[in-house]
Design an enzyme around this catalytic site. Structure first.
Site, PDB file in Angstrom:
ATOM      1  N   ASN A   1       0.831  -1.214   0.000  1.00 62.20           N
ATOM      2  CA  ASN A   1       0.000   0.000   0.000  1.00 62.20           C
ATOM      3  C   ASN A   1       0.863   1.261   0.000  1.00 62.20           C
ATOM      4  O   ASN A   1       0.370   2.359   0.255  1.00 62.20           O
ATOM      5  CB  ASN A   1      -0.945   0.002   1.207  1.00 62.20           C
ATOM      6  CG  ASN A   1      -0.201  -0.077   2.538  1.00 62.20           C
ATOM      7  OD1 ASN A   1       1.022   0.005   2.569  1.00 62.20           O
ATOM      8  ND2 ASN A   1      -0.935  -0.227   3.624  1.00 62.20           N
TER       9      ASN A   1
ATOM     10  N   HIS B   1       3.457   1.835   2.032  1.00 66.65           N
ATOM     11  CA  HIS B   1       4.051   2.257   3.307  1.00 66.65           C
ATOM     12  C   HIS B   1       5.573   2.155   3.267  1.00 66.65           C
ATOM     13  O   HIS B   1       6.133   1.305   2.581  1.00 66.65           O
ATOM     14  CB  HIS B   1       3.439   1.527   4.513  1.00 66.65           C
ATOM     15  CG  HIS B   1       3.806   0.095   4.697  1.00 66.65           C
ATOM     16  ND1 HIS B   1       2.880  -0.872   4.999  1.00 66.65           N
ATOM     17  CD2 HIS B   1       5.000  -0.545   4.663  1.00 66.65           C
ATOM     18  CE1 HIS B   1       3.497  -2.037   5.131  1.00 66.65           C
ATOM     19  NE2 HIS B   1       4.772  -1.869   4.937  1.00 66.65           N
TER      20      HIS B   1
ATOM     21  N   GLU C   1       1.806   3.996   7.449  1.00 64.29           N
ATOM     22  CA  GLU C   1       0.707   3.555   6.595  1.00 64.29           C
ATOM     23  C   GLU C   1       0.078   4.749   5.869  1.00 64.29           C
ATOM     24  O   GLU C   1       0.327   5.905   6.237  1.00 64.29           O
ATOM     25  CB  GLU C   1      -0.345   2.858   7.463  1.00 64.29           C
ATOM     26  CG  GLU C   1       0.172   1.618   8.209  1.00 64.29           C
ATOM     27  CD  GLU C   1       0.271   0.372   7.327  1.00 64.29           C
ATOM     28  OE1 GLU C   1       0.449   0.506   6.101  1.00 64.29           O
ATOM     29  OE2 GLU C   1       0.189  -0.741   7.880  1.00 64.29           O
TER      30      GLU C   1
END
Ligand code: GLP
Length: 233
Positions: free
Chosen positions: A128, A130, A135
């Site tokens: 994603n 990160h 995050e």
């Protein structure tokens, strides 16, 4: 930002190693290090080399909250196994997964980073986007914090644990603000699974939705990919 496409992860790791070596020749003393499967080939290259790291300091990005250093899923354990036991450093820092006072631990780690400015930061990337455990949605100015892992990260990391419920839900992570202060950053990404997020990181808008896109803001960033990870650029 410079992008290097290598044939495979071994060649890519060799290129990363050469960048580290030349930084060390120019006085680098502190390496920021990462965990995950991606940097393992780089650590093997470091181990197999005759380069002496015994005067170097390392600062790792993150650690799972609740895991002891001798837990084989902890990042401290990972670093000992994959690098430090075979290639000694003068000092190695990893957040203390057993620290229960999050405020004290994050402050302590920020002081470590402040006292030992990072010359070269190695990064992997989550599916994603990160970096460390920052995050999507994390502030670009952030310092060390206790972060809740997203379900996507828990799912991606479950392969290392016996069952999904064993995957810690929180981690201590260096913040994006601190990562961006490193003099030089090298991000490694290998394999087709990373192709989409690499495209977003390099060609997409700079947005906290894709934490690694912040790297577009920094000049001394080298992204090293294999052909599969670069296949959507
Ligand atoms: C974890 C780490 C990251 C790492 C990511 C990708 O979430 N906190 O630092 O970059 O995994 O791991 P892998 O290299 O195994 O794909």
């Amino acid at each position: 930002m410079k992008v290097i496409v290598a044939k495979n992860n071994i060649e890519g790791s060799q290129k990363a190693f050469e960048l580290i070596k030349s930084a060390m020749d120019n006085g680098a003393e502190v390496l920021g290090l990462a965990t995950g499967s991606t940097p393992i080939a780089l650590y093997n290259t470091m181990i197999d080399s005759d380069v002496d790291f015994s005067k170097m300091t390392s600062i790792n990005l993150d650690e799972y909250v609740g895991l002891a250093p001798d837990n084989d899923q902890s990042y401290r354990y990972f670093m000992q196994e994959h690098l430090f036991n075979k290639k000694p450093f003068a000092k190695t820092y990893v957040p203390d997964g057993l620290a229960t006072d999050a405020e004290a631990e994050t402050k302590r780690y920020d002081k470590v980073i402040e006292d030992n400015p990072i010359d070269v930061q190695i990064l992997g990337i989550g599916l994603n986007g990160h970096i460390g455990f920052n995050e999507p949605g994390s502030s670009f100015e952030g310092q060390t914090s206790k972060v809740a892992l997203t379900q996507s990260t828990i799912d991606a990391n479950a392969r290392f644990f016996e069952k999904e419920s064993d995957v810690p839900k929180f981690a201590y992570s260096m913040g994006i603000g601190s990562i961006m202060k490193s003099k030089k950053i090298i991000l490694l990404a290998f394999g087709e699974a990373k192709a989409d997020i690499i495209k977003e990181t390099i060609e997409g808008p700079i947005t906290t939705d894709v934490p690694a896109s912040v790297l577009q803001n920094k000049e001394d960033v080298t992204i090293i990919l294999d052909e599969a990870a670069a296949s959507k650029l």
